[in-house]
Design an enzyme around this catalytic site. Structure first.
Site, PDB file in Angstrom:
ATOM      1  N   GLU A 168      13.531 -32.507  -1.165  1.00 54.09           N
ATOM      2  CA  GLU A 168      14.193 -33.158  -2.296  1.00 54.09           C
ATOM      3  C   GLU A 168      14.672 -34.558  -1.952  1.00 54.09           C
ATOM      4  O   GLU A 168      15.562 -35.091  -2.596  1.00 54.09           O
ATOM      5  CB  GLU A 168      15.390 -32.316  -2.755  1.00 54.09           C
ATOM      6  CG  GLU A 168      15.039 -30.995  -3.396  1.00 54.09           C
ATOM      7  CD  GLU A 168      16.212 -30.392  -4.138  1.00 54.09           C
ATOM      8  OE1 GLU A 168      16.951 -31.147  -4.807  1.00 54.09           O
ATOM      9  OE2 GLU A 168      16.402 -29.170  -4.058  1.00 54.09           O
ATOM     10  N   LEU A 213      23.195 -28.911  -2.174  1.00 53.11           N
ATOM     11  CA  LEU A 213      21.846 -28.389  -1.921  1.00 53.11           C
ATOM     12  C   LEU A 213      21.802 -26.863  -1.933  1.00 53.11           C
ATOM     13  O   LEU A 213      21.033 -26.234  -1.198  1.00 53.11           O
ATOM     14  CB  LEU A 213      21.295 -28.909  -0.584  1.00 53.11           C
ATOM     15  CG  LEU A 213      21.171 -30.429  -0.456  1.00 53.11           C
ATOM     16  CD1 LEU A 213      20.639 -30.797   0.923  1.00 53.11           C
ATOM     17  CD2 LEU A 213      20.279 -31.003  -1.550  1.00 53.11           C
ATOM     18  N   GLU A 272       0.822  -1.206   0.000  1.00 57.41           N
ATOM     19  CA  GLU A 272       0.000   0.000   0.000  1.00 57.41           C
ATOM     20  C   GLU A 272       0.861   1.264   0.000  1.00 57.41           C
ATOM     21  O   GLU A 272       0.554   2.248  -0.684  1.00 57.41           O
ATOM     22  CB  GLU A 272      -0.933   0.011   1.223  1.00 57.41           C
ATOM     23  CG  GLU A 272      -1.904  -1.159   1.259  1.00 57.41           C
ATOM     24  CD  GLU A 272      -1.374  -2.356   2.034  1.00 57.41           C
ATOM     25  OE1 GLU A 272      -2.186  -3.040   2.674  1.00 57.41           O
ATOM     26  OE2 GLU A 272      -0.147  -2.611   1.985  1.00 57.41           O
TER      27      GLU A 272
END
Length: 360
Positions: free
Chosen positions: A295, A204, A52
């Site tokens: 995963e 990762l 906003e």
């Protein structure tokens, strides 16, 4: 333009904050006066001005008398930024249109009440379902106390998740692997099981995509079998690494050595030697994890599906057969399914849950 058309624009804007605003919600805002858009904005990053405020700052005309389309109830409390309701009241807007209440206990209808008390008309439940899909991670963490779980795996046409050599990382094509890196680059945490660490020794990390946030690396390891020589342990001082294990393992010499190398070892309740996933997820939520990418291999994925903890999935199907019988076995039926090409693979995108909308 209709309310629905303008709200869709607000939702498009909201998506631009993905991976940067969490644990806050993704929110977009459009200002309209005399049938013309005069300003728009979105929450760009955690701690930055809300949608906003961004829209008010971008206004090309005086917003007095304008209609404000915002994709979530405006906040009414002082946090890292001032209350958006006060800014809208001071700007003299005439009407606010929104899809749903903010389930945050500090808001949850109080923003709407504050606006109406100031004489501003408020219309709700505009594109609620579409907004809930955008806000699903925030709604899940706020109302269920756990991260939004995104499962990802690659498999062959015959449903195998590992090659005959016991490896899983090269089933999908290079294009699909880049897509996974983009996923890692915008989630809060990436989770695997200890077997994946032993078999693949993955890092990762997101290495082939612009980094929106650095994901925590999480390992489910009830027996604390993670090799001390693996790459996760060797890089734990640079990338946050967390291992969930049984309480009996936390005080072992190996646990102490892992901690000395930068790994956070956390005790988790277990049942018959298996870690209780809800406990792990609540602990991650307490650390601010909103989006969790799972995963893991077949065992970890099956455990999440069995516990009905998967909210979304990315499944990469490679055009090849393995001639084996290992895979994820589940009777879970997805709510929605879409497919598209990902290089030479076929990507199935599925949703398994409806976002927990406020008031339900």
């Amino acid at each position: 333009m209709t309310d629905e058309e303008i709200m869709r624009r607000a939702l498009v804007l909201a998506r631009k904050g993905e991976g940067r605003v969490e644990p806050n919600p993704m929110v977009g805002c459009v200002m309209v006066r005399d049938g013309r858009m005069i300003g728009e904005g979105y929450h760009r990053r955690f701690g930055a001005p809300h949608a906003e405020i961004e829209a008010l700052r971008a206004c090309t005309r005086d917003p007095r008398g304008a209609t404000v389309y915002v994709s979530l109830e405006p906040c009414c409390h002082q946090g890292k930024t001032p209350a958006c309701t006060d800014a809208l009241i001071q700007a003299g807007v005439a009407r606010v249109v929104l899809p749903m209440r903010d389930p945050n206990p500090a808001v949850n209808g109080r923003g709407i009440q504050r606006l109406r008390s100031a004489g501003i008309a408020v219309d709700t439940e505009i594109l609620t379902s579409e907004a809930a899909a955008v806000l699903a991670p925030f709604l899940t963490r706020t109302r269920l106390g756990r991260p939004y779980v995104i499962a990802k795996w690659a498999q062959s046409l015959d449903g195998q998740l590992v090659t005959p050599q016991g490896e899983s990382r090269w089933i999908s094509c290079e294009s699909s692997r880049r897509r996974v890196h983009r996923l890692r680059a915008r989630v809060d945490a990436v989770l695997v099981g200890a077997r994946t660490i032993v078999a693949d020794d993955p890092l990762l990390t997101a290495r082939e995509a612009p980094l929106r946030r650095q994901a925590i690396r999480v390992v489910l390891d009830g027996r604390l079998a993670i090799p001390e020589s693996c790459r996760l342990v060797r890089t734990a001082t640079r990338t946050p690494t967390l291992v969930f294990t049984q309480a009996v393992q936390v005080k072992t010499p190996k646990a102490r050595r892992l901690v000395q190398r930068g790994v956070e070892v956390i005790a988790c309740r277990s049942k018959r030697g298996r870690l209780l996933l809800p406990d792990c997820l609540h602990a991650l939520a307490d650390r601010g994890v909103t989006n969790l990418l799972v995963e893991g291999g077949p065992s970890v994925l099956s455990a999440f599906f069995d516990a009905r903890l998967v909210d979304e999935a990315y499944v990469f199907v490679a055009p090849r057969f393995m001639g084996r019988t290992r895979g994820v076995e589940t009777c879970t039926v997805p709510r929605t399914v879409s497919t598209r090409r990902s290089g030479s693979d076929l990507l199935y995108h599925m949703r398994f849950s409806d976002p927990p909308v406020a008031g339900e």
